[in-house]
Design a protein around this motif. Structure first.
Motif, PDB file in Angstrom:
ATOM      1  N   ALA A  54       0.816  -1.214   0.000  1.00  0.00           N
ATOM      2  CA  ALA A  54       0.000   0.000   0.000  1.00  0.00           C
ATOM      3  C   ALA A  54       0.851   1.266   0.000  1.00  0.00           C
ATOM      4  O   ALA A  54       0.552   2.209  -0.763  1.00  0.00           O
ATOM      5  CB  ALA A  54      -0.948  -0.024   1.200  1.00  0.00           C
ATOM      6  N   PRO A  55       1.927   1.380   0.797  1.00  0.00           N
ATOM      7  CA  PRO A  55       2.739   2.610   0.735  1.00  0.00           C
ATOM      8  C   PRO A  55       3.369   2.838  -0.638  1.00  0.00           C
ATOM      9  O   PRO A  55       3.429   3.983  -1.109  1.00  0.00           O
ATOM     10  CB  PRO A  55       3.807   2.367   1.817  1.00  0.00           C
ATOM     11  CG  PRO A  55       3.187   1.389   2.753  1.00  0.00           C
ATOM     12  CD  PRO A  55       2.348   0.509   1.907  1.00  0.00           C
ATOM     13  N   ALA A  77       3.319   5.837  -5.825  1.00  0.00           N
ATOM     14  CA  ALA A  77       3.209   5.913  -7.282  1.00  0.00           C
ATOM     15  C   ALA A  77       2.140   6.916  -7.698  1.00  0.00           C
ATOM     16  O   ALA A  77       2.327   7.694  -8.642  1.00  0.00           O
ATOM     17  CB  ALA A  77       2.902   4.534  -7.859  1.00  0.00           C
ATOM     18  N   TRP A  78       1.005   6.918  -6.998  1.00  0.00           N
ATOM     19  CA  TRP A  78      -0.052   7.872  -7.345  1.00  0.00           C
ATOM     20  C   TRP A  78       0.327   9.301  -6.972  1.00  0.00           C
ATOM     21  O   TRP A  78      -0.039  10.251  -7.663  1.00  0.00           O
ATOM     22  CB  TRP A  78      -1.356   7.469  -6.665  1.00  0.00           C
ATOM     23  CG  TRP A  78      -2.046   6.357  -7.387  1.00  0.00           C
ATOM     24  CD1 TRP A  78      -2.179   5.066  -7.000  1.00  0.00           C
ATOM     25  CD2 TRP A  78      -2.704   6.466  -8.651  1.00  0.00           C
ATOM     26  NE1 TRP A  78      -2.866   4.337  -7.937  1.00  0.00           N
ATOM     27  CE2 TRP A  78      -3.206   5.174  -8.969  1.00  0.00           C
ATOM     28  CE3 TRP A  78      -2.912   7.498  -9.537  1.00  0.00           C
ATOM     29  CZ2 TRP A  78      -3.898   4.923 -10.135  1.00  0.00           C
ATOM     30  CZ3 TRP A  78      -3.614   7.246 -10.718  1.00  0.00           C
ATOM     31  CH2 TRP A  78      -4.096   5.956 -11.002  1.00  0.00           C
ATOM     32  N   VAL A  79       1.066   9.491  -5.883  1.00  0.00           N
ATOM     33  CA  VAL A  79       1.533  10.832  -5.530  1.00  0.00           C
ATOM     34  C   VAL A  79       2.461  11.368  -6.615  1.00  0.00           C
ATOM     35  O   VAL A  79       2.375  12.550  -7.009  1.00  0.00           O
ATOM     36  CB  VAL A  79       2.236  10.805  -4.158  1.00  0.00           C
ATOM     37  CG1 VAL A  79       2.945  12.133  -3.889  1.00  0.00           C
ATOM     38  CG2 VAL A  79       1.227  10.520  -3.049  1.00  0.00           C
ATOM     39  N   LEU A  80       3.349  10.522  -7.107  1.00  0.00           N
ATOM     40  CA  LEU A  80       4.231  10.944  -8.194  1.00  0.00           C
ATOM     41  C   LEU A  80       3.447  11.269  -9.462  1.00  0.00           C
ATOM     42  O   LEU A  80       3.778  12.218 -10.187  1.00  0.00           O
ATOM     43  CB  LEU A  80       5.262   9.849  -8.475  1.00  0.00           C
ATOM     44  CG  LEU A  80       6.293   9.580  -7.370  1.00  0.00           C
ATOM     45  CD1 LEU A  80       7.145   8.364  -7.727  1.00  0.00           C
ATOM     46  CD2 LEU A  80       7.183  10.796  -7.159  1.00  0.00           C
ATOM     47  N   SER A  81       2.387  10.498  -9.727  1.00  0.00           N
ATOM     48  CA  SER A  81       1.564  10.757 -10.913  1.00  0.00           C
ATOM     49  C   SER A  81       0.844  12.092 -10.801  1.00  0.00           C
ATOM     50  O   SER A  81       0.772  12.864 -11.769  1.00  0.00           O
ATOM     51  CB  SER A  81       0.553   9.626 -11.100  1.00  0.00           C
ATOM     52  OG  SER A  81       1.216   8.381 -11.257  1.00  0.00           O
ATOM     53  N   VAL A  93       6.396   2.737  -9.361  1.00  0.00           N
ATOM     54  CA  VAL A  93       7.080   3.874  -8.744  1.00  0.00           C
ATOM     55  C   VAL A  93       8.230   4.363  -9.627  1.00  0.00           C
ATOM     56  O   VAL A  93       8.479   5.569  -9.741  1.00  0.00           O
ATOM     57  CB  VAL A  93       7.583   3.490  -7.338  1.00  0.00           C
ATOM     58  CG1 VAL A  93       8.340   4.646  -6.696  1.00  0.00           C
ATOM     59  CG2 VAL A  93       6.431   3.067  -6.451  1.00  0.00           C
ATOM     60  N   LYS A  94       8.933   3.434 -10.257  1.00  0.00           N
ATOM     61  CA  LYS A  94      10.068   3.816 -11.098  1.00  0.00           C
ATOM     62  C   LYS A  94       9.618   4.675 -12.268  1.00  0.00           C
ATOM     63  O   LYS A  94      10.245   5.706 -12.576  1.00  0.00           O
ATOM     64  CB  LYS A  94      10.780   2.556 -11.593  1.00  0.00           C
ATOM     65  CG  LYS A  94      12.030   2.849 -12.404  1.00  0.00           C
ATOM     66  CD  LYS A  94      12.719   1.554 -12.805  1.00  0.00           C
ATOM     67  CE  LYS A  94      13.959   1.846 -13.640  1.00  0.00           C
ATOM     68  NZ  LYS A  94      14.652   0.589 -14.044  1.00  0.00           N
ATOM     69  N   SER A  95       8.531   4.288 -12.943  1.00  0.00           N
ATOM     70  CA  SER A  95       8.025   5.083 -14.068  1.00  0.00           C
ATOM     71  C   SER A  95       7.520   6.438 -13.589  1.00  0.00           C
ATOM     72  O   SER A  95       7.709   7.458 -14.265  1.00  0.00           O
ATOM     73  CB  SER A  95       6.909   4.314 -14.778  1.00  0.00           C
ATOM     74  OG  SER A  95       7.395   3.104 -15.311  1.00  0.00           O
ATOM     75  N   GLY A  96       6.882   6.472 -12.413  1.00  0.00           N
ATOM     76  CA  GLY A  96       6.394   7.737 -11.881  1.00  0.00           C
ATOM     77  C   GLY A  96       7.527   8.697 -11.563  1.00  0.00           C
ATOM     78  O   GLY A  96       7.446   9.893 -11.854  1.00  0.00           O
ATOM     79  N   ALA A  97       8.603   8.182 -10.954  1.00  0.00           N
ATOM     80  CA  ALA A  97       9.745   9.043 -10.643  1.00  0.00           C
ATOM     81  C   ALA A  97      10.404   9.561 -11.919  1.00  0.00           C
ATOM     82  O   ALA A  97      10.827  10.728 -11.987  1.00  0.00           O
ATOM     83  CB  ALA A  97      10.746   8.271  -9.791  1.00  0.00           C
ATOM     84  N   LEU A  98      10.505   8.698 -12.936  1.00  0.00           N
ATOM     85  CA  LEU A  98      11.103   9.121 -14.203  1.00  0.00           C
ATOM     86  C   LEU A  98      10.252  10.203 -14.871  1.00  0.00           C
ATOM     87  O   LEU A  98      10.779  11.205 -15.378  1.00  0.00           O
ATOM     88  CB  LEU A  98      11.264   7.922 -15.124  1.00  0.00           C
ATOM     89  CG  LEU A  98      11.884   8.187 -16.501  1.00  0.00           C
ATOM     90  CD1 LEU A  98      13.302   8.748 -16.341  1.00  0.00           C
ATOM     91  CD2 LEU A  98      11.912   6.908 -17.327  1.00  0.00           C
ATOM     92  N   ALA A  99       8.918  10.007 -14.866  1.00  0.00           N
ATOM     93  CA  ALA A  99       8.032  11.000 -15.481  1.00  0.00           C
ATOM     94  C   ALA A  99       8.085  12.325 -14.736  1.00  0.00           C
ATOM     95  O   ALA A  99       8.081  13.403 -15.350  1.00  0.00           O
ATOM     96  CB  ALA A  99       6.606  10.453 -15.514  1.00  0.00           C
ATOM     97  N   LEU A 100       8.139  12.270 -13.400  1.00  0.00           N
ATOM     98  CA  LEU A 100       8.222  13.503 -12.621  1.00  0.00           C
ATOM     99  C   LEU A 100       9.531  14.248 -12.900  1.00  0.00           C
ATOM    100  O   LEU A 100       9.559  15.488 -12.985  1.00  0.00           O
ATOM    101  CB  LEU A 100       8.093  13.188 -11.136  1.00  0.00           C
ATOM    102  CG  LEU A 100       8.154  14.388 -10.178  1.00  0.00           C
ATOM    103  CD1 LEU A 100       7.027  15.371 -10.504  1.00  0.00           C
ATOM    104  CD2 LEU A 100       8.062  13.918  -8.729  1.00  0.00           C
ATOM    105  N   GLY A 101      10.621  13.507 -13.049  1.00  0.00           N
ATOM    106  CA  GLY A 101      11.893  14.147 -13.374  1.00  0.00           C
ATOM    107  C   GLY A 101      11.861  14.829 -14.725  1.00  0.00           C
ATOM    108  O   GLY A 101      12.363  15.959 -14.887  1.00  0.00           O
TER     109      GLY A 101
END
Length: 255
Positions: A191-192, A197-201, A226-234
């Protein structure tokens, strides 16, 4: 384990490789238990399985599939070649019955042996304090050549069989299955991590909405990553920085 002769036997059955793969470990373990030997299975590999017998000998089992028929390669290496060959014959006898084998190739010979002949030509000899040993028929003994040359030929042939089995296994892998396994490995399972992942999105959507839309679709269809979300945010942060500094005219309206 010291340098020793290699004795190999190939068993041809009509079963599929996947069917044999599901039961080969328990069947081989049971066959070795019938020989009253102490054995320990080594870590699994992609193409073959190794066992250590009595801390000195080694048993290797590899599987290959040719034209819908599974080939079970069983090889032994030990300090006493005669004892290893006898144990190998006994183990092969159990596997012939377990997998309904119809053809046997002994020690790299090109001469096929019918399974019923292989089962009938041997005889069991009981020795006090020693496991049952199968006397291999004379017609399937490997003869000729110096011991060193024969040992090298056996080792090279075993390596060739293992490499051939590994190549066939790699070629039979479906790329779709690999992609599915990678997606399952990267998907957030707790869950965390899913919440992260949704926070990054959402953070990506605040900076660059066009970039966040495919990311959210990916999270809904294939699970949170999470990895894709961090990459997209960057990437979104990089574009936002360029837009604010005026280095790329017109980028601010796009974002």
């Amino acid at each position: 384990m010291c340098e020793a002769d290699v004795t190999a036997i190939s068993l041809v059955t009509k079963l599929r490789r996947d069917d044999v793969c599901r039961t080969v470990i328990p069947y081989v373990s049971r066959a070795m238990a019938n020989q009253c030997v102490a054995y320990q299975r080594l870590p699994l590999t992609r193409d073959y399985v190794d066992w250590v017998m009595n801390d000195t000998d080694q048993l290797t089992v590899a599987l290959d599939e040719v034209k819908g028929a599974c080939i079970i390669l069983v090889a032994t290496r030990g300090q006493d070649p005669a004892l290893c060959a006898a144990r190998l014959a006994n183990i092969a006898t159990d596997l012939v019955r377990d997998y309904d084998v119809h053809t046997v190739f002994w020690n790299g010979s090109d001469v096929p042996i019918a399974a019923r002949d292989f089962l009938q030509d041997g005889c069991q000899t009981l020795v006090p304090g020693v496991a049952d040993e199968l006397v291999v028929p004379r017609k399937v003994h490997l003869r000729g050549g110096s011991p060193r040359k024969t040992r090298r030929a056996k080792t090279a042939q075993l390596d060739h069989w293992l490499l051939q089995a590994m190549r066939a296994h790699v070629l039979s892998i479906d790329p779709g299955e690999i992609e599915m396994m990678e997606n399952e490995e990267r998907r957030a399972k707790t869950a965390p991590m899913r919440l992260s992942a949704w926070v990054l999105s959402i953070a990506t959507a605040l900076l660059a909405t066009p970039l966040a839309i495919p990311l959210m679709v990916h999270n809904l269809v294939r699970g949170e990553d999470v990895k894709s979300g961090a990459l997209a945010l960057g990437v979104a942060g990089f574009y936002a920085t360029l837009a604010q500094t005026g280095m790329v005219p017109g980028l601010a309206e796009f974002l």
